[in-house]
Design a protein around this motif. Sequence first.
Motif, mmCIF file in Angstrom:
data_model
loop_
_atom_site.group_PDB
_atom_site.id
_atom_site.type_symbol
_atom_site.label_atom_id
_atom_site.label_comp_id
_atom_site.label_asym_id
_atom_site.label_seq_id
_atom_site.Cartn_x
_atom_site.Cartn_y
_atom_site.Cartn_z
ATOM 1 N N PRO A 170 0.779 -1.233 0.000
ATOM 2 C CA PRO A 170 0.000 0.000 0.000
ATOM 3 C C PRO A 170 0.810 1.282 0.000
ATOM 4 N N ARG A 171 2.109 1.213 0.364
ATOM 5 C CA ARG A 171 2.902 2.447 0.388
ATOM 6 C C ARG A 171 3.720 2.638 -0.879
ATOM 7 N N TRP A 172 3.467 1.779 -1.857
ATOM 8 C CA TRP A 172 4.240 1.847 -3.090
ATOM 9 C C TRP A 172 3.523 2.703 -4.136
ATOM 10 N N ASN A 173 4.298 3.531 -4.844
ATOM 11 C CA ASN A 173 3.751 4.269 -5.987
ATOM 12 C C ASN A 173 3.839 3.356 -7.199
ATOM 13 N N THR A 174 2.706 2.882 -7.660
ATOM 14 C CA THR A 174 2.724 1.855 -8.699
ATOM 15 C C THR A 174 2.944 2.427 -10.093
#
Lengths: 569, 138
Positions: free
Chosen positions: A244-248
């Motif tokens: 959830p904390r990743w910029n995809t």
Amino acid sequence: MFSRARKEKRSLKKGIQSPALKRSYEAWKKKSSAQADGDPSRRKMLFTTVSGRKIKELYTPADLKNFDYLRDLGFPGEYPFTRGIHPTMYRGRLWTMRQFSGFGTAEDTNKRYKYLLRCGQTGLSVAFHLPTLMGVDSDHPLAKGEVGKCGVAVDTLADMEILFKGIPLDRITTSMTINAPAAVLWAMYIAVAEKQGVSPKVISGTIQNDILKEYIAQKTFVFPPRPSMKLIVDTFEYGAKEVPRWNTISISGYHIREAGATASQELAFTLRDGIEYVDWALQRGLKVDEFAPRLSYFLNSHNDFFEEIAKFRAARKIWAEVMRERFKAKNPRSWWLRFHTQTSGVSLMAQQPYNNVVRVALQALAAILGGTQSLHTNSLDETYALPSEDAVTIALRTQQIIAYESGVSNTIDPLGGSYFIEVLTKQIEEEAKTYIRKIDDMGGMVKAIELGFPQREIADSAYWYQRAVQKKEKIIVGVNAFEMEHEPIPILEIDEAVARQQLARLREVKRRRNKTRVNRALNDLEKAARDGLNLMPFLLVSVKAYATLGEIMDALKEVYGEYQEPVSY
Amino acid sequence: MSTKKIRVLVAKPGLDGHDRGAKVICRALRDAGMEVIYTGLRRTPEEIVNAAIQEDVDLIGLSILSGAHPILFPKIMKLLRDKGAEDIPVIAGGIIPEKDIPRMKKAGIREIFLPGTSTEDIVQWIERQIRKGGAKRK
């Protein structure tokens, strides 16, 4: 009470466009023109930006027609975020200093990362070599001569483990410039984190994962547009739940600009790419506020100081409006345009290369005055090769000098309210919106790319610029003016020993892995692709079995095919 | 002297996708009255040499920014010799460190145009070369 507010508003408007101001301006203009006409030695040039925009000699409140502070600017951290996405901006936290870096083998690059972190860099940014960007292994015929040259060689999870050895992934954020095979490299990163005992729930960073600009500009595509878009939506969906904390995605204007686009074209095509990704994710059935907060941007900071600052400000404003009005996002985080900036590679010159330090400093300053969240400053030697350690140190120090010595980070959006900056911001906003509407009318960005529209617009701008330089309408110091001979500078060399080491490791990994496990993983992956399932779990199983990047991409090519670019110029 | 248009193959070997320079060159040569055939990206040495022979070009222009020129340029020159097409002059541009230039010229690259070169200079160079070596065209 209401009537007083109205009266105040009226008088404010009057102040901006009062007849007295108009009269004084006309009188000044007359005097100024007369003086210019009477001066035979005055500079006779087109006063235009690097994008060809005509600039007036002076901007006054009269240029800000219908300007409304609250509507057009607002406060930092508040809609439409023209002045910045955070209420505290750099007083709360400086931008992340993130140098794009990678060369040779994973060992070489791991050493460089540790050096940069010791020098005070605050985030990592991985440059992969071209075979990895194209999804082929180092032993592929196309990789001949390319291994470790433009970035670090990564063929399997084994390389990725070495790349991040001794770097705690729960405490550092990592950006990875990877597109066609982005999902595979992301799976490798997640696997490395797990091996370090770090949960995917806490790791943070960015995968570029922006395939649309590959077809438009950077050209490291593999699959055709439609399956590529599917794969990207897979990462949005998986990321929202599991990482959830990743910029995809990092929706990138950088390469569009480098290919020759003007400032407005960069902004327009990039934001329209962003709209396209949101459209595709919504079609999958995702909820906008589930994935939109993890969308991020990547913009170029070019030579024209004020035009660039205006571009960054306009970018935030348009995106906020798009997300709130067009996509009805409710979460304010979905409205934020968070962006990374890199100074302009094409603006660097091989002639008198030390001058590049100055170009980079100005471009970096523009990015910071534009409110960037993270920044890469180019090294002075990048027209020749990947940066040497000395050159990258100066580039990083440039950011630190701006951050700690110049005082520009003391206040938020210091140029906000400048007549010139506000006019430029408005102009760029309108130009970008015109392009966005045009692409909407074409049926979206995938369609526009298939029609070759953005590609043609960019090639036209690039050719215009080249001719402007040759006619000396645009001056480049050391190239078409102030030329002189200079001594060669030291550059980083990657010798062929790197390829030998990399091929040896690849052979060793292939020898040691469990072949049955690899084959099963690849078969399952191919089947999942045929069935249209989200591929992330299958990619994780494959990379953990030490399937190579090339093997994984080949399995997917079986299902998706390969993109053939229509050749044009 | 033949009034036939000069035919040029602009080719991109190597894996990089940086085609801004190649495309600007294509347009500049076309605007100077030449016939330009552009290969598109990521062509192998074999594909480039075959295209040059099939299209019967007067000159090949290579553009590369990936750093693979030390391997790819000599390969292209060898293939041209193997196929008896070494009379086609080859020029190159892109990111080519100055210290590599002598080696590339020794391999047979006629001229290397570094960043900052004006397209007019390249056009003039080509016109001069083709006039000089006019014997190649029938």
